[in-house]
Design a protein around this motif. Structure first.
Motif, mmCIF file in Angstrom:
data_model
loop_
_atom_site.group_PDB
_atom_site.id
_atom_site.type_symbol
_atom_site.label_atom_id
_atom_site.label_comp_id
_atom_site.label_asym_id
_atom_site.label_seq_id
_atom_site.Cartn_x
_atom_site.Cartn_y
_atom_site.Cartn_z
ATOM 1 N N ALA A 5 0.833 -1.209 0.000
ATOM 2 C CA ALA A 5 0.000 0.000 0.000
ATOM 3 C C ALA A 5 0.864 1.253 0.000
ATOM 4 O O ALA A 5 0.572 2.223 -0.723
ATOM 5 N N LEU A 6 1.924 1.259 0.806
ATOM 6 C CA LEU A 6 2.787 2.441 0.890
ATOM 7 C C LEU A 6 3.482 2.707 -0.432
ATOM 8 O O LEU A 6 3.531 3.851 -0.913
ATOM 9 N N GLN A 7 4.039 1.653 -1.038
ATOM 10 C CA GLN A 7 4.740 1.821 -2.313
ATOM 11 C C GLN A 7 3.775 2.217 -3.424
ATOM 12 O O GLN A 7 4.058 3.114 -4.229
ATOM 13 N N ALA A 8 2.619 1.536 -3.487
ATOM 14 C CA ALA A 8 1.643 1.849 -4.529
ATOM 15 C C ALA A 8 1.112 3.270 -4.374
ATOM 16 O O ALA A 8 0.992 4.007 -5.358
ATOM 17 N N GLY A 9 0.798 3.653 -3.126
ATOM 18 C CA GLY A 9 0.267 4.989 -2.893
ATOM 19 C C GLY A 9 1.251 6.078 -3.261
ATOM 20 O O GLY A 9 0.894 7.070 -3.917
ATOM 21 N N ASN A 10 2.509 5.913 -2.856
ATOM 22 C CA ASN A 10 3.519 6.931 -3.168
ATOM 23 C C ASN A 10 3.806 7.001 -4.664
ATOM 24 O O ASN A 10 3.946 8.091 -5.238
ATOM 25 N N THR A 11 3.889 5.844 -5.316
ATOM 26 C CA THR A 11 4.187 5.835 -6.747
ATOM 27 C C THR A 11 3.051 6.441 -7.557
ATOM 28 O O THR A 11 3.272 7.303 -8.420
ATOM 29 N N ILE A 12 1.827 6.002 -7.287
ATOM 30 C CA ILE A 12 0.677 6.534 -8.029
ATOM 31 C C ILE A 12 0.455 8.001 -7.687
ATOM 32 O O ILE A 12 0.071 8.805 -8.548
ATOM 33 N N GLY A 13 0.718 8.376 -6.432
ATOM 34 C CA GLY A 13 0.569 9.773 -6.047
ATOM 35 C C GLY A 13 1.525 10.684 -6.796
ATOM 36 O O GLY A 13 1.168 11.809 -7.166
ATOM 37 N N ASN A 14 2.746 10.204 -7.028
ATOM 38 C CA ASN A 14 3.716 11.011 -7.780
ATOM 39 C C ASN A 14 3.324 11.162 -9.242
ATOM 40 O O ASN A 14 3.680 12.150 -9.892
ATOM 41 N N ILE A 15 2.594 10.158 -9.772
ATOM 42 C CA ILE A 15 2.213 10.201 -11.186
ATOM 43 C C ILE A 15 0.913 10.968 -11.397
ATOM 44 O O ILE A 15 0.820 11.854 -12.260
#
Length: 258
Positions: A67-77
């Motif tokens: 969740a942390l990795q997905a949230g940060n990655t998608i949030g940056n995009i």
């Protein structure tokens, strides 16, 4: 070089043949003798219940990391963490849930089963069973195989639940994603086929782990050193086979639309 490759291939086929003979013997005794129900229940407790804590903890933090990795990655995009629940649920239920459960159970319960049977083999307790008229496959192997096949799919279900829960906690409290959105992302895109994809894998992994660990234990030779080698070999072999089988199972199940 060719000699070394030939010896390796001969050893590998010998191991596969020995494991197949053990499974065939197990099927024979399962259908031609009394089932050791008490032994099977005891082994299910040892393999399943005692592996619950480490399996749940592993899955909980795996879901949190996803969740942390997905949230940060998608949030940056895209500017905000969207579809976090979908990514966590699909990753766990289709792939990571059964794989992580298989790895954890093989490292904890599989090693214990190999060491236990291996110790009996090098101390001639298995030969004593033959002397007493008891077949070791019926008395030792079948209950342990039953324990693995019964409990690993159940552990996989709990693994999925704890993984999704871990993702929920991170999504809500670290990424500020509403809980309703997180759950809606899961229920909107995930179907029964996705659940069955991982559930079928758990049965295959359970049978493979049980077969490898029991065979390594029964074929142990060489005293205490042999027990250590068999236990290490069982854990390494099962982990590698889980990863290899995962690819082929994914390809087969996807081809069948599951």
């Amino acid at each position: 070089m060719f000699t070394a490759v030939g010896k390796f291939m001969a050893h590998m086929f010998s191991q596969v043949g020995g494991a197949a003979k053990m499974v065939r013997s197990g099927v024979f005794w399962l259908t031609h003798s009394r089932f050791e129900f008490r032994q099977a229940v005891d082994q299910s407790v040892v393999i399943g219940v005692e592996s619950f804590g480490v399996t749940a903890l592993t899955s909980l933090f795996t879901g949190m990391v996803l969740a942390l990795q997905a949230g940060n990655t998608i949030g940056n995009i895209f500017g905000e963490p969207i579809f976090v629940g979908t990514i966590v649920a699909f990753s766990l239920i289709r792939e990571l849930g059964p794989v992580l459960t298989g790895v954890v159970v093989s490292g904890r319960a599989g090693a214990a089963v190999t060491a236990q049977i291996g110790t009996m083999a090098v101390t001639e307790q298995i030969d004593a069973l033959y002397t007493l008229g008891t077949n070791p496959i019926r008395y030792l192997v079948i209950p342990r195989m039953f324990g693995f096949i019964l409990t690993m799919p159940i552990l996989t279900l709990f693994s999925n639940l704890f993984g999704v829960l871990g993702g929920y906690l991170v999504a809500v409290y670290a990424l500020n994603v509403p809980g309703e959105i997180y759950m809606t992302d899961i229920t909107s895109f995930m179907g029964v086929k996705d659940f069955m994809h991982g559930f079928i894998k758990s049965f295959v992994f359970a049978f493979m782990v049980a077969t490898v660990c029991c065979y390594k234990g029964v074929s142990t030779r060489g005293g205490a050193e042999g027990v250590g080698k068999s236990t290490t070999g069982a854990v390494v072999t099962t982990i590698v086979l889980i990863l290899v089988l995962d690819y082929f199972l994914t390809a087969i199940l996807t081809a069948f639309g599951i």
